[in-house]
Each structure stands twice: as structure tokens, then as C-alpha cells.
Design an enzyme around this catalytic site. Structure first.
Site, PDB file in Angstrom:
ATOM      1  N   CYS A 113       0.812  -1.223   0.000  1.00  0.00           N
ATOM      2  CA  CYS A 113       0.000   0.000   0.000  1.00  0.00           C
ATOM      3  C   CYS A 113       0.846   1.276   0.000  1.00  0.00           C
ATOM      4  CB  CYS A 113      -0.931   0.014   1.212  1.00  0.00           C
ATOM      5  SG  CYS A 113      -1.973  -1.441   1.249  1.00  0.00           S
ATOM      6  N   HIS A 258      -3.696   6.847   1.428  1.00  0.00           N
ATOM      7  CA  HIS A 258      -4.011   5.515   0.924  1.00  0.00           C
ATOM      8  C   HIS A 258      -5.377   5.121   1.482  1.00  0.00           C
ATOM      9  CE1 HIS A 258      -4.187   1.317   0.303  1.00  0.00           C
ATOM     10  NE2 HIS A 258      -4.007   1.032   1.579  1.00  0.00           N
ATOM     11  N   ASN A 288     -10.014  -1.093  -1.207  1.00  0.00           N
ATOM     12  CA  ASN A 288      -8.583  -0.847  -1.058  1.00  0.00           C
ATOM     13  C   ASN A 288      -7.871  -1.388  -2.302  1.00  0.00           C
ATOM     14  OD1 ASN A 288      -5.871  -0.980  -0.410  1.00  0.00           O
ATOM     15  ND2 ASN A 288      -6.191  -1.770   1.657  1.00  0.00           N
TER      16      ASN A 288
HETATM   17  O1  UT7 Z   1      -4.106  -1.367   3.286  1.00  0.00           O
HETATM   18  C1  UT7 Z   1      -3.382  -1.190   4.473  1.00  0.00           C
HETATM   19  C2  UT7 Z   1      -3.543  -2.240   5.417  1.00  0.00           C
HETATM   20  N1  UT7 Z   1      -4.887  -2.638   5.752  1.00  0.00           N
HETATM   21  C3  UT7 Z   1      -5.560  -2.010   6.699  1.00  0.00           C
HETATM   22  O2  UT7 Z   1      -5.179  -0.965   7.167  1.00  0.00           O
HETATM   23  C4  UT7 Z   1      -6.804  -2.696   7.239  1.00  0.00           C
HETATM   24  C5  UT7 Z   1      -6.825  -2.584   8.749  1.00  0.00           C
HETATM   25  N2  UT7 Z   1      -7.873  -3.333   9.397  1.00  0.00           N
HETATM   26  C6  UT7 Z   1      -9.195  -3.107   9.188  1.00  0.00           C
HETATM   27  O3  UT7 Z   1      -9.561  -2.295   8.375  1.00  0.00           O
HETATM   28  C7  UT7 Z   1     -10.187  -3.843  10.054  1.00  0.00           C
HETATM   29  O4  UT7 Z   1      -9.496  -4.503  11.089  1.00  0.00           O
HETATM   30  C8  UT7 Z   1     -11.097  -4.826   9.281  1.00  0.00           C
HETATM   31  C9  UT7 Z   1     -12.047  -4.085   8.394  1.00  0.00           C
HETATM   32  C10 UT7 Z   1     -10.240  -5.788   8.476  1.00  0.00           C
HETATM   33  C11 UT7 Z   1     -11.908  -5.646  10.278  1.00  0.00           C
HETATM   34  O5  UT7 Z   1     -12.696  -4.804  11.108  1.00  0.00           O
HETATM   35  P1  UT7 Z   1     -12.689  -4.994  12.688  1.00  0.00           P
HETATM   36  O6  UT7 Z   1     -13.627  -4.030  13.228  1.00  0.00           O
HETATM   37  O7  UT7 Z   1     -11.253  -4.917  13.144  1.00  0.00           O
HETATM   38  O8  UT7 Z   1     -13.286  -6.447  12.841  1.00  0.00           O
HETATM   39  P2  UT7 Z   1     -12.617  -7.746  13.492  1.00  0.00           P
HETATM   40  O9  UT7 Z   1     -11.519  -8.270  12.641  1.00  0.00           O
HETATM   41  O10 UT7 Z   1     -12.296  -7.464  14.917  1.00  0.00           O
HETATM   42  O11 UT7 Z   1     -13.840  -8.754  13.413  1.00  0.00           O
HETATM   43  C12 UT7 Z   1     -15.054  -8.530  14.124  1.00  0.00           C
HETATM   44  C13 UT7 Z   1     -16.021  -9.650  13.796  1.00  0.00           C
HETATM   45  C14 UT7 Z   1     -15.409 -11.045  13.950  1.00  0.00           C
HETATM   46  O12 UT7 Z   1     -16.422 -11.890  14.467  1.00  0.00           O
HETATM   47  P3  UT7 Z   1     -16.471 -12.242  16.045  1.00  0.00           P
HETATM   48  O13 UT7 Z   1     -15.155 -12.879  16.333  1.00  0.00           O
HETATM   49  O14 UT7 Z   1     -16.657 -10.940  16.727  1.00  0.00           O
HETATM   50  O15 UT7 Z   1     -17.639 -13.163  16.122  1.00  0.00           O
HETATM   51  C15 UT7 Z   1     -15.101 -11.451  12.547  1.00  0.00           C
HETATM   52  O16 UT7 Z   1     -15.112 -12.843  12.372  1.00  0.00           O
HETATM   53  O17 UT7 Z   1     -16.438  -9.559  12.426  1.00  0.00           O
HETATM   54  C16 UT7 Z   1     -16.223 -10.824  11.775  1.00  0.00           C
HETATM   55  N3  UT7 Z   1     -15.913 -10.557  10.370  1.00  0.00           N
HETATM   56  C17 UT7 Z   1     -16.868 -10.415   9.431  1.00  0.00           C
HETATM   57  N4  UT7 Z   1     -18.206 -10.476   9.472  1.00  0.00           N
HETATM   58  C18 UT7 Z   1     -18.887 -10.272   8.321  1.00  0.00           C
HETATM   59  C19 UT7 Z   1     -14.700 -10.394   9.795  1.00  0.00           C
HETATM   60  N5  UT7 Z   1     -14.842 -10.143   8.486  1.00  0.00           N
HETATM   61  C20 UT7 Z   1     -16.169 -10.153   8.230  1.00  0.00           C
HETATM   62  C21 UT7 Z   1     -16.942  -9.959   7.062  1.00  0.00           C
HETATM   63  N6  UT7 Z   1     -18.276 -10.023   7.164  1.00  0.00           N
HETATM   64  N7  UT7 Z   1     -16.364  -9.678   5.881  1.00  0.00           N
END
Ligand code: UT7
Length: 331
Positions: A113, A258, A288
Site C-alpha cells: 500500500c 491511501h 482498497n
Molecule cells: O491497506 C493497508 C492495510 N490494511 C488495513 O489498514 C486494514 C486494517 N484493518 C481493518 O480495516 C479492520 O481490522 C477490518 C475491516 C479488516 C476488520 O474490522 P474490525 O472491526 O477490526 O473487525 P474484526 O476483525 O475485529 O472482526 C469482528 C467480527 C469477527 O467476528 P467475532 O469474532 O466478533 O464473532 C469477525 O469474524 O467480524 C467478523 N468478520 C466479518 N463479518 C462479516 C470479519 N470479516 C467479516 C466480514 N463479514 N467480511
């Protein structure tokens, strides 16, 4: 001394639009989850047969036209991408062949990125040392074909899109014009927090049926961990560029970050005390697009008249590596 100035920007995304509702049919996810957690509504994915070179070439043509230059005016090509149309050589060589300018040096940057910011910093130095006069800097990515489109891979699959952006950077004698300062960082201790492990030459042979059948073939991310680092490194990189040049946050006309996650962009704006109307965001349309996201956003901002002559603009990136950095420029 010469300064490096962007005189033309262009972008291209594939025609195929994939909505959050389309993803609901492929995996256990929801439009609501994706919008709330990321701000993404649609992304563009390639159809079979489309290449990174195709995307890069279309973006390049737009940038060249806006710069009023022809392919043969370019004397150096830098392409930033995570993936390649081939394992080797790099995308730069394929793009150079398409542009029909044999002999012109072409270089690839694989800094995820942050790739476009790194590439622009390299272009800046080659122009400041008067090595080259007109440099083509491209960020181009196809992510969609490498994603796990099952529920197992949903955390990554909903985020990424395909596309390309290009900038023509040229030498100018005007002082306080063009790229004013560049700042690059990396911290490889976090390499495995966001990475794609395979295919890898540490395996003998480097790809096997077992690897292909395993989920380790897909990119992996510790989302929350990456999120936390992004929210602190984006503002640090922007402040570093301002401090190096004696400008303040109030002097900025536009920030082009980004596009990783709308929540990250909003947190950065809040941390720096910048209103959202000074920050370019198009993640809702494209997701992204890694190295392509900054030049796509810059090209769109220019089209919309949000970039005016003389504006002070900061580009900032954070991504896999971890890598991060900034470029401060006077348009
Ligand atoms: O490009 C540069 C690098 N990338 C980034 O900067 C991305 C950085 N990270 C993020 O943007 C976020 O961490 C995400 C968007 C990837 C995830 O959001 P989050 O609020 O951190 O969610 P999480 O990973 O803590 O997951 C929360 C819940 C989990 O379920 P439980 O364990 O709470 O039951 C996940 O399994 O959401 C679940 N989950 C989803 N649910 C529906 C994860 N992905 C999905 C999905 N749809 N696509």
C-alpha cells in the site's frame, strides 16, 4: 536545483462492479457489516483476460494526455504493485513494451500500500539529481484473483479492489513547486501481520498441490493489529513532512491518504484536526486498491477540480511490511 512536479494524473478501473450484495452470495457477510466496518460499497474486479499491464496502460494514457506528453517523452518508468502479471520480470517491463518505448529503464517497487509513495520518492530523487526529466510513476494492482472468496477469507476478501493510477513527474526550475519533501519508513518486524506467504522459494519445490489446496495460499492479516498501527503511522508521516518544511496542518489544502478503511481515514482526520472536506476519500467506490489507491484518488480529485494550481497537498500511506511514508507537494 531541479524540483519534481506532477503535470498529469490518470486512472483506470476495470468495468466489472462487485457490490457488497454480490459478496453476500459468495460468503457469510453482509452489506451492513462491510459498510460499517470499512465504508466500502462497491469495488471493481477484473474479468478473465485483463492484466495489470492493461490497467496500468489505460491509466498511463490518461496521465500522458493530461500532461501533454507522448510515450517517447518518458525517460524512466516506475511501477508499484504487490502482484505481477508474471512471477518475473516486473510489471514495469510489460508496461514499457506496451508503450513501445524500448530501451527506457523500467523498475518495479513491491511495497504494498506504500508502493506509490515510495515510487514517487524515487522519482523525486532521480529528477533532483538531473538523471531523468520525465518519469512515469504508476500504481497498479489486481487483488481480486488472489482472494479467498469463501467465508474463511471474508475479512480480506471484502476489502480489496483492482485498478491503476498514474502520474507523470517532470523536472521544473521553479522553487517551492512540486515535491517538497518525502519520508519513507519500514518495520519488517511486522512483516507477517499482513502478508501473502506463497508461492515461496523456501519450499522445495516452491509450489505444491498441498500448498495450493491449503488456505495458506491466500493473503492473511491481523486486522485489528494493522488498524492500530495505521491510525498512528498515518498522522506521524504527515506531521513529519510538515515539520521538515515548516508548514502546519492549517496550511494543507488537501490530504490524499491511501484508502485502507474509511474508519482509519476518519481517525487520522480527527487526530490531526483536519476537516473531512480536506481529505480525499473514494474507498466506497473502489475498496482498497493497495498501490493504486493514492494515484486513483489524486486523479479523481484533479478531475473534480479539488486540486488547484499552487495547492499544498500531502500524500500518505501505510501498509504491509509494515511500510509507511508521506510526500508533501505544491501542485
Ligand atoms: O491497506 C493497508 C492495510 N490494511 C488495513 O489498514 C486494514 C486494517 N484493518 C481493518 O480495516 C479492520 O481490522 C477490518 C475491516 C479488516 C476488520 O474490522 P474490525 O472491526 O477490526 O473487525 P474484526 O476483525 O475485529 O472482526 C469482528 C467480527 C469477527 O467476528 P467475532 O469474532 O466478533 O464473532 C469477525 O469474524 O467480524 C467478523 N468478520 C466479518 N463479518 C462479516 C470479519 N470479516 C467479516 C466480514 N463479514 N467480511
Amino acid at each position: 536545483m531541479k524540483n519534481a512536479r506532477i503535470i498529469g494524473v490518470g486512472h483506470y478501473v476495470p468495468e466489472r462492479v462487485v457490490t457488497n450484495h454480490d459478496l453476500e452470495k459468495m460468503m457469510d457477510t453482509s452489506d451492513e457489516w462491510i459498510r460499517e466496518r470499512t465504508g466500502i460499497v462497491t469495488r471493481h474486479w477484473v474479468r478473465e483476460g485483463e492484466t495489470i499491464t492493461d490497467l496500468a496502460y489505460n491509466a498511463t494514457n490518461m496521465a500522458l494526455e493530461r500532461a501533454g506528453l507522448k510515450p517517447e517523452d518518458i525517460d524512466f518508468i516506475i511501477v508499484a504493485s504487490i502482484a505481477g502479471d508474471a512471477q518475473f520480470p516486473g510489471n514495469g517491463c510489460f508496461l514499457q513494451a506496451r508503450m513501445e518505448i524500448p530501451g527506457v529503464p523500467a523498475m518495479d517497487i513491491r511495497n504494498a500500500c506504500s508502493g506509490f509513495v515510495y515510487a514517487l520518492a524515487v522519482a523525486d530523487k532521480f529528477i533532483k539529481t538531473e538523471t531523468y526529466r520525465n518519469i512515469l510513476v504508476v500504481g497498479a494492482e489486481i487483488q481480486s484473483t488472489g482472494l479467498d472468496l469463501s467465508t474463511r477469507g471474508r475479512d480480506m476478501a471484502v476489502l480489496f479492489g483492482d485498478g491503476a493510477g498514474a502520474a507523470v513527474v517532470t523536472a521544473t526550475d521553479e522553487p517551492d513547486r512540486g515535491i517538497l519533501t518525502t519520508h519513507l519508513h519500514a518495520d519488517g518486524r511486522y512483516a507477517t501481520k499482513l502478508w501473502s506467504e506463497f508461492p515461496s522459494v523456501i519450499n522445495h519445490p516452491y509450489i505444491t498441490h498441498e500448498i495450493v489446496d491449503s488456505d495458506r495460499i491466500y493473503p492473511k492479516m491481523e486486522g485489528r493489529y494493522v488498524f492500530k498501527h495505521a491510525v498512528s503511522k498515518f498522522p506521524e508521516a504527515i506531521m513529519e513532512a510538515l515539520e521538515a518544511t515548516g508548514y502546519t496542518v492549517e496550511d494543507l489544502d488537501l490530504v490524499i491518504p491511501h484508502q485502507a478503511n474509511q474508519r482509519i481515514t476518519e481517525a487520522v482526520a480527527q487526530k490531526l484536526g483536519i476537516s473531512m472536506d480536506k481529505i480525499v476519500s473514494n474507498i466506497h467506490k473502489y475498496g482498497n486498491t493497495t498501490a493504486a489507491s493514492i494515484p486513483i484518488a489524486m486523479s479523481e480529485a484533479w478531475e473534480e477540480g479539488r486540486i488547484k494550481d499552487g495547492d499544498l497537498i500531502c500524500l500518505a500511506a501505510f501498509g504491509a511490511g509494515f511500510t509507511w511514508g508521506s510526500v508533501l507537494l505544491r501542485w
